[in-house]
Every structure is written in C-alpha cells, then in structure tokens.
Design an enzyme around this catalytic site. Sequence first.
Site, short mmCIF file in Angstrom:
data_model
loop_
_atom_site.label_atom_id
_atom_site.label_comp_id
_atom_site.label_asym_id
_atom_site.label_seq_id
_atom_site.Cartn_x
_atom_site.Cartn_y
_atom_site.Cartn_z
N HIS A 266 4.82 7.76 -0.79
CA HIS A 266 5.39 6.56 -0.17
C HIS A 266 6.81 6.84 0.34
O HIS A 266 7.12 6.63 1.52
CB HIS A 266 5.39 5.43 -1.20
CG HIS A 266 5.91 4.12 -0.68
ND1 HIS A 266 5.10 3.11 -0.25
CD2 HIS A 266 7.18 3.68 -0.50
CE1 HIS A 266 5.84 2.08 0.16
NE2 HIS A 266 7.11 2.41 0.02
N GLU A 267 7.66 7.32 -0.56
CA GLU A 267 9.04 7.59 -0.16
C GLU A 267 9.09 8.72 0.87
O GLU A 267 9.94 8.72 1.76
CB GLU A 267 9.91 7.93 -1.38
CG GLU A 267 9.98 6.83 -2.45
CD GLU A 267 10.37 5.45 -1.92
OE1 GLU A 267 11.14 5.38 -0.95
OE2 GLU A 267 9.89 4.43 -2.47
N HIS A 270 8.72 7.19 4.21
CA HIS A 270 10.01 6.64 4.64
C HIS A 270 10.93 7.77 5.12
O HIS A 270 11.63 7.64 6.12
CB HIS A 270 10.70 5.93 3.47
CG HIS A 270 10.16 4.56 3.16
ND1 HIS A 270 10.04 3.58 4.11
CD2 HIS A 270 9.74 4.00 1.99
CE1 HIS A 270 9.56 2.47 3.54
NE2 HIS A 270 9.36 2.70 2.25
N GLU A 296 8.19 0.33 6.49
CA GLU A 296 7.14 0.21 5.48
C GLU A 296 5.78 0.66 6.06
O GLU A 296 4.92 1.13 5.32
CB GLU A 296 7.09 -1.25 5.01
CG GLU A 296 6.60 -1.48 3.61
CD GLU A 296 7.38 -0.76 2.53
OE1 GLU A 296 8.55 -0.37 2.73
OE2 GLU A 296 6.79 -0.54 1.44
ZN ZN Z 1 8.68 1.27 0.82
#
Ligand code: ZN
Length: 502
Positions: A266-267, A270, A296
């Site tokens: 997830h990170e 980003h 996101e």
């Molecule tokens: Zn996030």
Amino acid sequence: MSAQTEYNELLAKLAEVNDLHKAAALLSWDQQTYMPPKGAKARGEQLATLSALAHRLFTKSQVGDTLQRLAEASAELSPDENKTVELTQWHYDRATRLPEAFVKECSETEAQAFEAWTVAKKNADFKTFQPHLEKLISQARRRADYYGYEGSPYNALLESFERGMTAEKIQPLFAEMAARLSDLTARILASPNQPKTDWLDDTEWAVDRQWDFSILILREMGYDFDAGRQDKSAHPFTTNFDLHDVRVTTRLHPKMLFSGFRSSVHEGGHALYEQGFLDADRRTPLAEAISLGIHESQSRMWENMIGCSRAFWTNYFPRLREHFPQELNDVTLDELVRAVNKVDRTLIRVEADEVTYGIHIVIRFEIELALLEGELEAADIPAAWNAKIKEYLGLDVPDDGVGCLQDVHWSYGAFGYFPTYALGNLYAAQMMPRIEKDLPQLWEQVGRGELLPLREWLRKNVHEVGSRKTAPELIASLTGRGLEAEPFLAYLEKKYGELYRL
Ligand code: ZN
C-alpha cells in the site's frame, strides 16, 4: 519587471516555502520512527516554528500581488507556468481566507478535543467528547463560510483534500456503492465456500522474514531504494522530502502474515506516485499529488487489485514459501489467494476488507454531510451511526468506542477527508480497463512477476501529470467518462463471485 522575471521570483519564493515544509516533514518522519519519547516536547515546538515560518512567508501580501500581476500576464507565460500560478493562487486563497484569530481558536479547540477524544474512546463515553465535537462542527461550518462554496457547504471542506470534487457528485455514487456492497457482503457471508484460515491464524510468522519479503516486493514494484527507504512505525505512512527521497514505513505482527505485506505494498503504491513526479517540477506545486483520492487510487490498486490477485501470487507464492518453507509447506496457492481475500463484517473501519471497507466510508460521509448541512447535530451522531451500521452491515454496535468514536479524524477537525479513501478505490477501478487496453499482457506480466510495465504506465499517465489536472479531469482524460461506481462494483462482484463461488 517582465512577467518572466516576476515568475522566476515567485518560483524562488515557492522553493523556500517548499523547503520549510519538507524540513518539517523530515522532523515529523523522525518523530514517528526513531525519536526517543522525551524528544516530543521540543519536536512539537520545532514543527510549530517551521510551519508558522512557512505560512508567514507564503501569505505575505507581495505574493498575492505577484500572483495577480502574473494572472494578468498569462499570455506571456507557458501553459505549465500558468498552471503553477493558478495552483499557487488556489493555495494562497486557502491559506489567507481564514482570519488569524479563527485559526488560533480552531487549533486550541482541536488540541483539547484530541485529549478528550482519547479518553472518550478508551471509556466508550461519547458524552465526554460531545461538547468538543459541537465546537468542532460549528468551526467546520464557519470554515466553509470563510472558504466559500457552491452547492453544499461540505464542498468547501472536501476541496481541501479533493480539489474539483463535490458532495453532489459523490452522493449518488456512494449510495449505489453502499447498497451493492451491502448485498455482496451478505451473499459472501452466506456462501458455504468460506476460506480456510487456520494455517494462517495459528502460526507465528517471524517478523524478520516478513520484513525481507516486504523489501523484495517493494523492489520488484520498482520502488527506488536509492531514493527512499522503509522503516517501522506504529501507523504505516509515506512521506517525501523530494521526489528523490520518498520514505515508507510498515508495521509487522507475528500473528498476521498479510498485514505487514499489505502495508508495504500500500505505502509502496503511494511512494511510487511521489517518486514519479517530474524532475522539472521539483519545489513547485506541480510536483504534488492531484488529490488524496488519486493518491489512494495508487496505493489501493497495488495493494488490492494487484497484490491480492491470483496472478500476483502465482509468481510470488513460491517466493514467499522460500521465506517460510515449513510454515507454508502444506498450503496451496488457492488456499492462500482465498485467505488473503477473506471477507468478514467488522465494526472497525481499519480492520475492514476490500468489500466492506467502502460501507464504512459511506456511513462517515453521510453523517458528515448531514452535520455540515445542519440536518444533524453532534448529540445525534451515535444513534445515526448505529442505525447505519445495522442497515448496511447488519451489526449491532455494543458501545461508541467501537462505533462513532473509533476514528481520530473529527477530533482534529478533518471533516471531508473520509470520502477520499473510497474515491481511491473508484478511481483505481475506473483506470484499470484503460490500463488493460494499453497493456493487453498486464495479467500475464503480473503472473510472471513483471510489475514494471504497470509502474511505467502509471508513471506516464498519472504520476508525471503532477497537479496539472484535477481528479475529475484526470479520470475524464483517461476514460472519456465522469467518475462512476460501476467499474469498482463490477470488479468486486466478479472477483468475489469467483473466490466464493457465488
Ligand atoms: Zn493510503
């Protein structure tokens, strides 16, 4: 002075403001990773000083005058230069429309509200928090008035996180999403084909090996470790001090194999976004994410659509097994894919899976919207919350600690933030058919562990765009359509229809 000279002076000023913000971001990164606990007081003072300096530098009246002259001289500037002026004007308006006394009043309220919320949540006692919440809501309404808005006052606050998006656009999409997700959840839970997860829950997963696997995946995603690093923190996050220094954190738990993995991916999503800005845009507002929702979309595409897909694990399950040969000896690919995508109802947003997560966001959005439009008051929140949890998830809320007090956001006045989480899912799913069209081999590539073609597509079509477009403009340019809920809902219904044989 020529427009070009004036523009260069503006850029120099923006670079200084940017450096102060990035220095503050580095102090904040350190605060959440390595700072010893006794450093907290000084760190708070240092952060406050830097942010006050940046604010003072940016909101000087000369900046406003310069912006106005540059807007009038737009014919002499390039499209990128005009865009930079326009974005700076937007930031300048947001930074100068709130009277100083009001900003001070808000930060005092927020400091006290945060303390009260911590106690209220622990004791599941809404009454302790209610008077603070009343003040926060009244300030949010006043903030909307100061900013100005068209349509719902909610739009003024949403604009801080999702430029170009409105409550009027979100409302019908979220209503459809809540109904369809609620129905899909019920069908999934009624299915006799529930995943087997005892192998997952009853095992100790050595965190050093989890760590090594997460580094391996970040590398394969194309995260540049010469321009970033991973560390551990209580709450995983991504931060950047420049596009050549973008850092991620993760949180590992010996009982939860996939929690740390998902955090890292997830990170990592980003971080790829922030490493993908253009060099030419450094230290200008162009080298910023379009919106929190688009940010996101990148993390959730990597975490859910890619990182939890069968294609992904076809390649990476054997690699994971190299890290945990004994523990995964008897586990099949099918069991792993079904376990990583297990759906269950929960009262807690941050524990929710891909299917039910959107429901938690819709509930918060509907309540925030009613609060801002004056249709709901603080005292009514628990009843409204519990009724919606019952309606959409069929669960009873035993106390407010696991109900309306669970999230920190409102305690620091962040109304309008929640929708961005769900918008990220919608944006990602709407981009995917276009990606599959441009990369017809995408899923075969993912199945061979070739993740770079996807990163390159995202880099060219999303990351390098920087802030040149708003989210609605980006989606329209990529898909030829306005934002829709259908691609996300169709993706979930297909994926989980197969996993649970519905
Ligand atoms: Zn996030």
